[in-house]
Enzyme design. Structure first.
Site, PDB file in Angstrom:
ATOM      1  N   ASP A  21      45.660  38.625  40.021  1.00 29.67           N
ATOM      2  CA  ASP A  21      45.036  37.342  40.384  1.00 29.67           C
ATOM      3  C   ASP A  21      45.910  36.153  40.013  1.00 29.67           C
ATOM      4  O   ASP A  21      45.473  35.226  39.305  1.00 29.67           O
ATOM      5  CB  ASP A  21      43.672  37.201  39.701  1.00 29.67           C
ATOM      6  CG  ASP A  21      42.793  38.427  39.876  1.00 29.67           C
ATOM      7  OD1 ASP A  21      42.779  38.983  40.982  1.00 29.67           O
ATOM      8  OD2 ASP A  21      42.126  38.832  38.904  1.00 29.67           O
ATOM      9  N   GLU A 190      35.867  35.495  47.653  1.00 31.81           N
ATOM     10  CA  GLU A 190      36.006  35.215  46.217  1.00 31.81           C
ATOM     11  C   GLU A 190      37.333  34.499  45.981  1.00 31.81           C
ATOM     12  O   GLU A 190      38.021  34.104  46.917  1.00 31.81           O
ATOM     13  CB  GLU A 190      35.956  36.531  45.418  1.00 31.81           C
ATOM     14  CG  GLU A 190      37.004  37.538  45.856  1.00 31.81           C
ATOM     15  CD  GLU A 190      36.843  38.892  45.191  1.00 31.81           C
ATOM     16  OE1 GLU A 190      35.993  39.027  44.300  1.00 31.81           O
ATOM     17  OE2 GLU A 190      37.591  39.822  45.564  1.00 31.81           O
TER      18      GLU A 190
END
Length: 532
Positions: A21, A190
């Protein structure tokens, strides 16, 4: 992977390990990146680059996880999820979501700190992937975040808030600004990253899941919407599955680039660098080769830099592990001893969970390289109690380790053990784990109490263990290594790639159980990338 300064082309991935991420910013001529660290400590790694290709690890922003008691034991898939890194008002800011607690923030005047203690900006279950925006045009501040259905029952939507400019408080209850359920074919929306560009509010956000998803772009003239969307990066006919979730950055010369991850099983989420431009016709970002990820590309228009990569090798000077190491929970005093020489001296910590490394907080870990490699370390098991043991592990939902153990008669043996992947619904042990480890090979005498331990990691993260307990152990020659056990296929956790680990432990009992000293930890990367 690092690139030679005279090579006009870089090759992906630029970070070939689990830097999950990623988010990236530029401050002056310097680029900085952070990534998820989940339940490992220290957390929030901080990487630096001058060319977006060669990166070094310069520190961490989070030195302990809170609440301290909840992270006194491993919570491998919890903790720090999907952070956002920003620079505003002369300070660095990192926001992240803990899916069980809410949205946190830390900040610092310099990238190396000192960083503030974590501040809870918004409490709640399932609040993940926050990203702030300070709008220079209006002076307003905003925050967007996603949702984890496992905690909240909600997913596939993005919620926006107004935020106080000092970044410690939200000004409203929030509003859903993008609902993925209303977009045909979109799911698991997301990881939003929020920007202002060309008069628009932009949200770069992935959808479709980590294995097969894509990167979306959303834009609106107003922060609270309505937003229009477009897919701007997807696998197409490449071998880069699920290319998404990352950050946009612009160089001093005006070039645009996008860093994102690719999920690669036991290796975790490796990081790719994609060229990016803004389509003059429609004004949308175009990432990669017309929306497909590139395997190699012309390097960014930035000054050439020496080849570099986050450190892996360690001599542990003064008994201190390098920046690349993380514990599997908040560390306690006495696990590692500082001293005047080289070598990592770990206490054989007494524990009722000696049968299961997954339950231990005192495992010192670093990321498993996603390139075939050889890992070696020298180990000495010092005077201690029967049952004291130490070794080198490949740790995931299943694990295998090789090392030394002191038997009931006081003699030291070479042992090699493994534990299988947890079966869904299988009964747990009292510690919450899934059963005891078993021998991967018969124990062997190690009369000197020393061994060189080695793992050869090949294609598909298949691991072959070997050892040397002879007099030549520790001289660096590598002679006398003998194979041990069957090939072990490394496995990830749910969200985290497999880890390399050093551990020292002992069964429950009274008194000091002894120590173990690790020296000359080395990772040698094989040039041929057999699994790519």
């Amino acid at each position: 992977m690092s690139a030679a300064p005279d090579d006009p082309v870089y090759r992906n991935p630029v970070l070939d390990a689990d830097w999950s991420d990623p988010d990236v910013i530029r401050v002056g001529d310097d680029f900085y990146l952070t990534a998820s660290s989940f339940g490992r400590v220290p957390g929030l790694p901080l990487l630096h680059s001058r060319d977006l290709v060669n990166w070094t690890l310069v520190g961490h922003a989070l030195h302990r996880l809170e609440p301290e008691g909840e992270f006194a034991v491993p919570r491998h898939d919890c903790g720090v999820w999907a952070p956002s890194l920003r620079h505003h008002d002369g300070r660095f800011w990192i926001f992240w979501g803990d899916p069980d607690q809410g949205i946190f923030q830390v900040n610092a005047p310099e990238i190396r700190g000192p960083w503030t203690c974590p501040h809870l900006v918004k409490a709640g279950k399932g609040l993940i992937d926050p990203c702030p925006l300070w709008d220079d045009e209006t002076g307003e501040a905003y925050l967007v975040h996603a949702w984890a259905r496992s905690r909240s029952g909600v997913k596939n939507r993005l919620t926006g808030h107004r935020m106080r400019p000092h970044g410690t408080e939200l000004l409203d209850e929030g509003k859903v600004i993008v609902d993925g359920d209303r977009i045909p074919g979109w799911f698991t929306l997301e990881g939003p990253k929020l920007y202002r560009h060309d008069g628009w509010f932009w949200i770069l956000a992935p959808a479709g899941g980590v294995e097969t998803g894509w990167q979306g772009a959303f834009r609106s003239r107003s922060f609270f919407g309505p937003y229009e969307e477009k897919v701007v990066l997807e696998q197409k006919d490449t071998d880069v599955n699920g290319p998404h979730q990352g950050g946009w950055v612009r160089t001093p010369s005006g070039e645009d680039w996008f860093l994102h991850f690719q999920q690669r099983g036991a290796y975790g989420r490796v990081v790719h660098l994609q060229p990016m431009r803004w389509d003059g016709g429609g004004g949308w970002p175009v990432i990669g080769d017309h929306g497909a990820p590139v395997a190699e590309h012309r390097r960014p228009d930035l000054p050439a830099q020496p080849s570099a990569a986050p450190a892996t090798d360690d001599d542990f000077p003064g008994g201190r592990p390098g920046r690349q190491w993380q514990w599997t929970a908040n560390p306690r005093d006495g696990w590692a001893t500082h001293h005047s020489a080289d070598g990592l001296r770990l206490t054989c910590v007494r524990t009722p969970d000696a049968h299961d490394l997954r339950a231990l907080p005192n495992v010192l870990t670093q990321r498993l390289p996603a390139t075939p490699c050889t890992v070696e370390v020298d180990l000495r098991l010092d005077d201690g109690e029967p049952g004291a043991r130490a070794g080198l592990a490949v740790l995931g939902d299943a694990y295998s380790w090789i090392g030394l153990e002191r038997g009931p008669d006081g003699a030291v043996r070479l042992v090699h053990r493994f534990a299988e992947t947890a079966a869904m619904g299988a009964p747990a042990t009292p510690s919450g784990q899934w059963g005891r480890e078993r021998d991967a090979a018969p124990p062997r005498p190690a009369p000197g109490g020393r061994a060189r331990l080695r793992v050869d990691i090949g294609a598909g993260a298949r691991c072959r263990f070997s050892y040397d307990t002879g007099d030549d152990a520790g001289d660096g020659a590598g002679e006398g290594l003998r194979p041990s056990g069957q090939v072990f296929a490394a496995t990830p956790w749910r969200w985290v790639g497999a880890l390399l680990g050093l551990v020292a432990l002992a069964p429950t009992g009274q008194g000091h159980a002894g120590t173990a000293t690790f020296t000359q930890f080395r990772i040698r990367i094989q040039e041929k990338r057999a699994d790519r």
